[in-house]
Write a protein that holds these residues in place. Structure first.
Motif, short mmCIF file in Angstrom:
data_model
loop_
_atom_site.label_atom_id
_atom_site.label_comp_id
_atom_site.label_asym_id
_atom_site.label_seq_id
_atom_site.Cartn_x
_atom_site.Cartn_y
_atom_site.Cartn_z
N THR A 42 0.72 -0.93 -0.01
CA THR A 42 -0.22 0.35 0.05
C THR A 42 0.62 1.49 -0.23
OG1 THR A 42 -2.49 0.68 1.16
CG2 THR A 42 -0.19 0.07 2.79
N ALA A 43 0.41 2.70 -0.29
CA ALA A 43 1.05 3.29 -0.79
C ALA A 43 0.40 4.90 0.80
CB ALA A 43 1.07 4.48 -2.18
N TYR B 49 -1.46 0.56 10.19
CA TYR B 49 -2.03 -0.33 9.37
C TYR B 49 -1.30 -1.09 10.67
CZ TYR B 49 -1.53 3.22 5.67
OH TYR B 49 -1.95 4.05 4.77
N GLN B 50 -2.64 -2.46 10.02
CA GLN B 50 -3.00 -3.56 10.66
C GLN B 50 -2.50 -4.29 9.77
OE1 GLN B 50 -3.12 -5.29 13.78
NE2 GLN B 50 -2.05 -7.10 12.55
N LEU B 51 -2.29 -5.71 9.56
CA LEU B 51 -2.35 -7.16 8.81
C LEU B 51 -2.96 -8.38 8.55
CD1 LEU B 51 -1.14 -8.28 5.60
CD2 LEU B 51 0.48 -8.89 7.53
N SER B 52 -4.19 -7.76 7.59
CA SER B 52 -4.74 -9.21 8.43
C SER B 52 -4.54 -10.22 7.10
CB SER B 52 -6.38 -8.62 7.99
OG SER B 52 -7.32 -8.44 6.46
N ASN B 53 -5.74 -11.43 7.18
CA ASN B 53 -4.77 -12.59 6.06
C ASN B 53 -4.97 -12.09 5.66
OD1 ASN B 53 -5.55 -14.38 8.78
ND2 ASN B 53 -6.88 -15.38 7.87
N THR B 54 -5.84 -11.05 4.36
CA THR B 54 -5.81 -10.69 3.03
C THR B 54 -5.09 -9.16 2.52
OG1 THR B 54 -8.16 -10.26 3.41
CG2 THR B 54 -7.81 -12.20 2.36
N SER B 55 -4.82 -8.37 3.75
CA SER B 55 -4.88 -7.16 2.92
C SER B 55 -3.72 -6.05 4.13
CB SER B 55 -5.68 -6.51 2.17
OG SER B 55 -7.13 -6.31 3.19
N SER C 21 -4.89 -2.92 6.02
CA SER C 21 -5.49 -1.57 7.64
C SER C 21 -5.99 -0.57 7.37
CB SER C 21 -7.42 -2.41 7.00
OG SER C 21 -6.46 -3.18 8.07
N LYS C 22 -5.55 0.53 7.58
CA LYS C 22 -5.25 1.62 8.06
C LYS C 22 -6.15 1.56 9.32
CE LYS C 22 -4.72 6.44 7.67
NZ LYS C 22 -4.86 7.27 6.72
N VAL C 23 -4.90 1.55 10.59
CA VAL C 23 -6.06 1.93 11.79
C VAL C 23 -6.54 2.83 12.07
CG1 VAL C 23 -5.94 1.60 13.93
CG2 VAL C 23 -4.96 -0.39 12.52
N CYS C 24 -5.27 4.09 11.93
CA CYS C 24 -5.49 4.76 11.81
C CYS C 24 -4.13 6.23 11.66
CB CYS C 24 -5.29 5.52 13.70
SG CYS C 24 -3.80 5.09 14.71
N LYS C 25 -4.49 8.13 12.17
CA LYS C 25 -2.90 7.95 11.32
C LYS C 25 -3.03 8.89 12.57
CE LYS C 25 -1.34 12.32 8.59
NZ LYS C 25 -1.57 12.84 7.37
N LEU C 26 -2.01 10.16 13.25
CA LEU C 26 -1.61 10.16 14.41
C LEU C 26 -0.52 11.12 14.76
CD1 LEU C 26 0.02 6.97 16.11
CD2 LEU C 26 -2.13 7.64 16.16
N GLY D 151 -4.33 -3.99 -10.31
CA GLY D 151 -3.04 -3.18 -10.36
C GLY D 151 -2.27 -1.79 -9.47
N VAL D 152 -2.33 -1.93 -8.37
CA VAL D 152 -1.84 -1.55 -7.01
C VAL D 152 -1.01 -1.98 -6.42
CG1 VAL D 152 -2.69 0.09 -5.59
CG2 VAL D 152 -3.97 0.81 -7.06
N GLY D 153 -1.95 -3.15 -5.59
CA GLY D 153 -0.91 -4.09 -4.84
C GLY D 153 -1.06 -5.31 -5.43
N HIS D 154 -0.85 -6.39 -3.94
CA HIS D 154 -1.00 -7.93 -4.21
C HIS D 154 -1.98 -7.90 -2.60
CE1 HIS D 154 2.25 -7.21 -6.87
NE2 HIS D 154 2.26 -8.37 -7.49
N LYS D 155 -2.63 -8.91 -3.10
CA LYS D 155 -2.95 -9.58 -1.18
C LYS D 155 -2.69 -11.00 -1.44
CE LYS D 155 -7.66 -10.34 -3.36
NZ LYS D 155 -8.53 -9.64 -2.51
#
Length: 382
Positions: free
Chosen positions: A34-35, A66-72, A74-79, A363-367
């Motif tokens: 992810t960018a 971010y949190q790495l789940s089984n598939t991707s 995901s953004k948790v928060c911005k500080l 076309g952006v990343g992989h999972k």
């Protein structure tokens, strides 16, 4: 007057693609990526937890989690909260929802990622009016003691300690380094053992349970180069990457230099032609206990990223990270899942693994195609 022509060749592979494939035999797949911004945003620092929560610091002095789940990812928060350059981030080993940060504004903060990223504690320095710009920090393996290392202030470079539950410092050391402190790393299993590195070329090892700084300093090891990164490889061995992308491995119980590799040696091992174009990212201990070095090249699009393993006799090519898209500046390895996280100059967070198949994602990343398993107070700082 004739034009001066630069005949220096750009860095390139010194062997063909087939030999690269054979030499770098441990294959990593790009699981997901992810960018952090639509614009390129340089990532300065990286921290990961055991559960693969990932925090990165950005050039606007903010932190994204971010949190790495089984598939991707995901953004948790911005500080946001540092007024000057944010210089380090680290998760608490025992409470992975809590995250520390420090910066050149002299601030040390504690964040709770469960509460939309709110700052739950600011750690105060001494009552003096001196602002100590902090360049690095770490938390002991039992999550009790926090240490931050400072730039040189009035001819002193400080290691300041806190009980992470209390805002007032426990104490500090200021005589062991004579230049900016660039790294502090607690031992992975011994909460009283701390290694620090600085621009003065010293790798210092402390036992912070001793009553004063002189007694606490176990070894002062002369690396003879500015230290950029320190990694604990085992109970007794620590590695350091220098400003010139050389690597040294030290025995911290005997004070002996075990192995040393310069940038030219490392570049030849990753099969590149010009050492000056190559760089060291960091070292980590692999799942089978080996010292692995991650290195890359600035040449071309900067996509070359490879690892080598330091055996007792020589360096061995290990992995070629096909699909890398940036100059990598930070990495973190999870031995339990054999996952490597890399970040760098294009603001990408990339997740690499040996175990799962991948497929394109828009076309952006992989999972993943399959689920993953599982102070002026010179006294005893703690």
């Amino acid at each position: 007057m004739a034009d001066i022509i630069d005949t220096e060749e750009e860095d390139r592979d010194i062997v063909g693609p087939e030999e690269i494939e054979q030499l770098f035999s441990k294959k990593y797949n790009l699981l997901t990526e992810t960018a952090v911004s639509l614009k390129k945003s340089y990532i300065n620092k990286l921290a990961t937890s055991k559960s693969l929560k990932i925090a990165v610091s950005l050039v606007d002095n903010s932190i994204e989690v971010y949190q790495l789940s089984n598939t991707s990812l995901s953004k948790v928060c911005k500080l946001s909260g540092h007024k000057k350059e944010l210089t380090d981030v680290v998760f608490l080993p025992k409470e992975e929802h809590l995250l520390h940060s420090c910066g050149q504004d002299g601030l040390v903060k504690l964040w709770d990622t469960r509460t939309s990223g709110s700052c739950v504690q600011d750690y105060k320095d001494e009552e003096e009016q001196i602002v100590r710009p902090y360049l690095c920090m770490d938390v002991s393996c039992n999550s009790r003691v926090l240490c931050a290392g400072s730039q040189t202030v009035q001819n002193d470079a400080y290691l300041v300690f806190w009980d992470q539950r209390i805002t007032k410092p426990l104490g500090g050391y200021w005589n062991s380094h004579t230049d900016d402190i660039t790294q502090v790393k607690f031992h992975k299993k011994k909460p009283s053992v701390l290694a620090s590195g600085a621009d003065d070329g010293l790798l210092n090892v402390f036992n912070i349970m001793e009553p004063n700084e002189d007694d606490a300093l176990t070894y002062s090891l002369n690396v003879e180069n500015s230290i950029e990164k320190i990694t604990w490889l085992s109970d007794t061995q620590a590695s350091c990457v220098t400003q010139s992308s050389d690597l040294q491995v030290w025995d911290t119980q005997r004070g002996d230099l075990i192995r040393s590799y310069d940038r030219d040696k490392i570049s030849r091992t990753i099969k590149r032609s010009r050492g000056d174009d190559c760089y060291m990212v960091d070292t980590y201990r692999s799942a089978d206990g080996e010292c692995v070095m991650l290195a890359g090249s600035h040449a071309g699009s900067g996509n070359v990223l490879r690892s080598v393993t330091a055996t007792s006799k020589k360096l061995q090519p290990t992995s070629n990270f096909v699909g890398n898209k940036q100059i990598v500046r930070c990495c973190s390895y999870n031995a339990e899942r054999d996952i490597l996280v890399t970040t760098g100059e294009s603001g990408r967070i990339s997740i690499w693994s040996t175990s799962a198949e991948i497929k394109e994602q828009n076309g952006v990343g992989h999972k993943l195609a399959t689920s993953m398993n599982k102070m002026r107070v010179r006294h005893k700082p703690y």
